[in-house]
Design a protein around this motif. Sequence first.
Motif, PDB file in Angstrom:
ATOM      1  N   TYR A  52       0.908  -1.277   0.075  1.00 37.71           N
ATOM      2  CA  TYR A  52      -0.042  -0.064   0.073  1.00 37.71           C
ATOM      3  C   TYR A  52       0.958   1.183  -0.129  1.00 37.71           C
ATOM      4  O   TYR A  52       1.260   1.709   1.064  1.00 37.71           O
ATOM      5  CB  TYR A  52      -0.773  -0.022   1.410  1.00 37.71           C
ATOM      6  N   ASP A  53       1.156   1.670  -1.334  1.00 38.88           N
ATOM      7  CA  ASP A  53       1.838   3.030  -1.305  1.00 38.88           C
ATOM      8  C   ASP A  53       1.396   3.742  -2.452  1.00 38.88           C
ATOM      9  O   ASP A  53       1.521   3.275  -3.489  1.00 38.88           O
ATOM     10  CB  ASP A  53       3.368   2.792  -1.324  1.00 38.88           C
ATOM     11  N   GLU A  54       0.510   4.762  -2.502  1.00 44.23           N
ATOM     12  CA  GLU A  54      -0.079   5.278  -3.757  1.00 44.23           C
ATOM     13  C   GLU A  54       0.957   5.907  -4.778  1.00 44.23           C
ATOM     14  O   GLU A  54       1.117   5.854  -5.774  1.00 44.23           O
ATOM     15  CB  GLU A  54      -1.036   6.167  -3.236  1.00 44.23           C
ATOM     16  N   GLU A  55       2.031   6.596  -4.073  1.00 43.71           N
ATOM     17  CA  GLU A  55       3.008   7.115  -4.752  1.00 43.71           C
ATOM     18  C   GLU A  55       3.796   6.195  -5.655  1.00 43.71           C
ATOM     19  O   GLU A  55       4.029   6.292  -6.692  1.00 43.71           O
ATOM     20  CB  GLU A  55       4.022   8.022  -3.982  1.00 43.71           C
ATOM     21  N   LEU A  56       4.319   5.059  -4.874  1.00 35.68           N
ATOM     22  CA  LEU A  56       5.165   4.252  -5.519  1.00 35.68           C
ATOM     23  C   LEU A  56       4.227   3.406  -6.670  1.00 35.68           C
ATOM     24  O   LEU A  56       4.616   3.121  -7.639  1.00 35.68           O
ATOM     25  CB  LEU A  56       5.619   3.153  -4.496  1.00 35.68           C
ATOM     26  N   ALA A  57       2.919   3.371  -6.343  1.00 31.94           N
ATOM     27  CA  ALA A  57       2.083   2.492  -7.247  1.00 31.94           C
ATOM     28  C   ALA A  57       1.986   3.478  -8.677  1.00 31.94           C
ATOM     29  O   ALA A  57       1.962   2.822  -9.856  1.00 31.94           O
ATOM     30  CB  ALA A  57       0.694   2.185  -6.831  1.00 31.94           C
ATOM     31  N   ALA A  58       1.844   4.581  -8.569  1.00 30.46           N
ATOM     32  CA  ALA A  58       1.660   5.523  -9.519  1.00 30.46           C
ATOM     33  C   ALA A  58       3.092   5.541 -10.362  1.00 30.46           C
ATOM     34  O   ALA A  58       3.021   5.864 -11.672  1.00 30.46           O
ATOM     35  CB  ALA A  58       1.519   7.187  -9.073  1.00 30.46           C
ATOM     36  N   LEU A  59       4.226   5.501  -9.582  1.00 36.78           N
ATOM     37  CA  LEU A  59       5.421   5.553 -10.186  1.00 36.78           C
ATOM     38  C   LEU A  59       5.671   4.257 -11.110  1.00 36.78           C
ATOM     39  O   LEU A  59       5.976   4.430 -12.419  1.00 36.78           O
ATOM     40  CB  LEU A  59       6.732   5.683  -9.143  1.00 36.78           C
ATOM     41  N   ALA A  60       5.261   3.176 -10.568  1.00 37.40           N
ATOM     42  CA  ALA A  60       5.342   1.926 -11.312  1.00 37.40           C
ATOM     43  C   ALA A  60       4.403   1.999 -12.805  1.00 37.40           C
ATOM     44  O   ALA A  60       4.799   1.565 -13.799  1.00 37.40           O
ATOM     45  CB  ALA A  60       4.803   0.842 -10.414  1.00 37.40           C
ATOM     46  N   LEU A  61       3.089   2.669 -12.474  1.00 32.48           N
ATOM     47  CA  LEU A  61       2.333   2.637 -13.722  1.00 32.48           C
ATOM     48  C   LEU A  61       3.040   3.704 -14.724  1.00 32.48           C
ATOM     49  O   LEU A  61       3.105   3.480 -15.771  1.00 32.48           O
ATOM     50  CB  LEU A  61       1.002   3.248 -13.241  1.00 32.48           C
ATOM     51  N   ALA A  62       3.627   4.898 -14.285  1.00 34.13           N
ATOM     52  CA  ALA A  62       4.088   5.840 -15.091  1.00 34.13           C
ATOM     53  C   ALA A  62       5.513   5.093 -16.015  1.00 34.13           C
ATOM     54  O   ALA A  62       5.671   5.329 -17.107  1.00 34.13           O
ATOM     55  CB  ALA A  62       4.704   6.937 -14.415  1.00 34.13           C
ATOM     56  N   GLN A  63       6.255   4.263 -14.940  1.00 29.76           N
ATOM     57  CA  GLN A  63       7.291   3.617 -15.576  1.00 29.76           C
ATOM     58  C   GLN A  63       7.055   2.623 -16.626  1.00 29.76           C
ATOM     59  O   GLN A  63       8.054   2.363 -17.539  1.00 29.76           O
ATOM     60  CB  GLN A  63       8.184   3.098 -14.456  1.00 29.76           C
ATOM     61  N   THR A  64       5.951   1.848 -16.564  1.00 27.42           N
ATOM     62  CA  THR A  64       5.670   0.769 -17.292  1.00 27.42           C
ATOM     63  C   THR A  64       4.495   1.109 -18.379  1.00 27.42           C
ATOM     64  O   THR A  64       3.924   0.214 -19.078  1.00 27.42           O
ATOM     65  CB  THR A  64       5.059  -0.555 -16.442  1.00 27.42           C
ATOM     66  N   GLY A  65       4.279   2.394 -18.585  1.00 24.65           N
ATOM     67  CA  GLY A  65       3.327   2.988 -19.391  1.00 24.65           C
ATOM     68  C   GLY A  65       1.894   2.349 -19.277  1.00 24.65           C
ATOM     69  O   GLY A  65       1.101   2.327 -20.194  1.00 24.65           O
ATOM     70  N   GLY A  66       1.606   2.009 -17.978  1.00 20.94           N
ATOM     71  CA  GLY A  66       0.418   1.411 -17.701  1.00 20.94           C
ATOM     72  C   GLY A  66       0.157  -0.014 -17.905  1.00 20.94           C
ATOM     73  O   GLY A  66      -0.967  -0.256 -17.729  1.00 20.94           O
ATOM     74  N   GLU A  67       1.173  -0.659 -18.132  1.00 22.36           N
ATOM     75  CA  GLU A  67       1.042  -2.170 -18.451  1.00 22.36           C
ATOM     76  C   GLU A  67       0.945  -2.862 -16.908  1.00 22.36           C
ATOM     77  O   GLU A  67       1.781  -2.723 -16.285  1.00 22.36           O
ATOM     78  CB  GLU A  67       2.131  -2.613 -19.151  1.00 22.36           C
ATOM     79  N   LEU A  68      -0.284  -3.233 -16.641  1.00 22.94           N
ATOM     80  CA  LEU A  68      -0.540  -3.469 -15.193  1.00 22.94           C
ATOM     81  C   LEU A  68       0.367  -4.722 -14.746  1.00 22.94           C
ATOM     82  O   LEU A  68       0.831  -4.475 -13.685  1.00 22.94           O
ATOM     83  CB  LEU A  68      -2.101  -3.820 -15.012  1.00 22.94           C
ATOM     84  N   SER A  69       0.500  -5.638 -15.558  1.00 21.95           N
ATOM     85  CA  SER A  69       1.273  -6.906 -14.910  1.00 21.95           C
ATOM     86  C   SER A  69       2.723  -6.499 -14.563  1.00 21.95           C
ATOM     87  O   SER A  69       3.293  -7.047 -13.898  1.00 21.95           O
ATOM     88  CB  SER A  69       1.251  -8.042 -15.998  1.00 21.95           C
ATOM     89  N   GLU A  70       3.072  -5.675 -15.584  1.00 24.35           N
ATOM     90  CA  GLU A  70       4.679  -4.963 -15.316  1.00 24.35           C
ATOM     91  C   GLU A  70       4.576  -3.888 -14.061  1.00 24.35           C
ATOM     92  O   GLU A  70       5.538  -4.068 -13.304  1.00 24.35           O
ATOM     93  CB  GLU A  70       5.349  -4.191 -16.595  1.00 24.35           C
ATOM     94  N   ALA A  71       3.628  -3.456 -13.917  1.00 25.10           N
ATOM     95  CA  ALA A  71       3.510  -2.392 -12.633  1.00 25.10           C
ATOM     96  C   ALA A  71       3.349  -3.106 -11.474  1.00 25.10           C
ATOM     97  O   ALA A  71       4.144  -2.974 -10.647  1.00 25.10           O
ATOM     98  CB  ALA A  71       2.283  -1.533 -12.891  1.00 25.10           C
ATOM     99  N   VAL A  72       2.754  -4.256 -11.355  1.00 26.58           N
ATOM    100  CA  VAL A  72       2.521  -5.095 -10.337  1.00 26.58           C
ATOM    101  C   VAL A  72       3.979  -5.899 -10.047  1.00 26.58           C
ATOM    102  O   VAL A  72       4.401  -5.880  -8.855  1.00 26.58           O
ATOM    103  CB  VAL A  72       1.512  -6.167 -10.462  1.00 26.58           C
ATOM    104  N   LEU A  73       4.573  -6.262 -11.068  1.00 25.50           N
ATOM    105  CA  LEU A  73       5.675  -6.744 -11.112  1.00 25.50           C
ATOM    106  C   LEU A  73       6.878  -6.021 -10.372  1.00 25.50           C
ATOM    107  O   LEU A  73       7.741  -6.242  -9.361  1.00 25.50           O
ATOM    108  CB  LEU A  73       6.301  -7.386 -12.339  1.00 25.50           C
ATOM    109  N   VAL A  74       7.075  -4.823 -10.977  1.00 20.67           N
ATOM    110  CA  VAL A  74       8.209  -3.823 -10.374  1.00 20.67           C
ATOM    111  C   VAL A  74       7.885  -3.467  -8.834  1.00 20.67           C
ATOM    112  O   VAL A  74       8.651  -3.317  -8.045  1.00 20.67           O
ATOM    113  CB  VAL A  74       8.479  -2.781 -11.269  1.00 20.67           C
TER     114      VAL A  74
END
Length: 364
Positions: free
Chosen positions: A53-75
Amino acid sequence: MAYVATRGGERAIEQAERLFRQDLGTIDANRVETIRSTMPYLIDRVMGEASLYDEELAALALAQTGGELSEAVLVLRAWRTTQPRLSIARPVQQHEVLTQRRISAAFKDIPGGQILGPTLDYSHRVLATDVLEGKPFAPPAVDKAATPAPARQPSLADWQRQQGLVAPAKASNVPPENIPDLTREPLLFPASRAHRLQSLARAETGGVLALGYAAMRGYGNAHPTVNELRLGEANVVVRHPRGTEFAAGRVRVSQAEVTSKEKGGYLELGFAATFGWNEVKVIAAATLDLNSAAAPVGSPVHEEFYLYHTESVEASGFCIHFKLPHYVTFQSILDAMRDAKAKQAAAEAKGEAYVAEPEEEPVL
């Protein structure tokens, strides 16, 4: 499964990654904050599936992966593994959740009343195309109720137990440090109740929906009715080394209880909860939990089936690995095919019938 080592192509690989990142452009704090503040439900989904649970890191993961959810969850899961466990929070009790939405499709007049909260359930799904023509969509302000609903609502299941509708809860005095943690331990079968609910909590939303939907359509042994659906915020209460308890923060949570027909004199309940607000996921997950008892092995509602196949990181990793070189494996398939054709041609030349050799079981 056979692989071959890849050599060379280092520069091409580097440029391929650069090309991917070039398409995303520069990622800065403003982009991360924009994603965080404008896509709360997407952020919730990533946090829930990443078990972090970290909104900022989740947003960073989405930005870094272009919104590819499985990649965002992985990182995000990978980052989580680098962090120490500082403390174990006290279990959240239903009646302590700061409730913003709570409905029941089984009972109209539930204790505490039904609270619609934020929802699109009763609205028309119309695309606001005017926005593309330069007319910003500004939502109308909410008219406040004369009397606000109580922030905390009682547990519906507890009320049902008092009415003799649901079996009494089994007391559990397991010390917090002895509660199994799926983020640190492998999932084994038969899964403990704690592991099952933890796995469902971070399961991939689409996968849970697909299998839960299968159960609803008749491939399960119990048809669900939403007993209680709740969205709210829960305090994360931890114990200070001096012995006092304090709230270290607050997280958005979803929980669903679904019920089926009576069994053994009581209503059956299925339960699921997760980080963030994700109604579809918890309803589908609770349906799978409800159907777990006596589910046939290999059916969509058997725990080993749905827990394995809704684990997003493993599932996407297995799918993605098929992009790796399988030249040796595929070459053996071609060799076998050419050999069979040669034998068939030789048999036909002799006027004999060709009988193909039985194929070996594929190696995964």
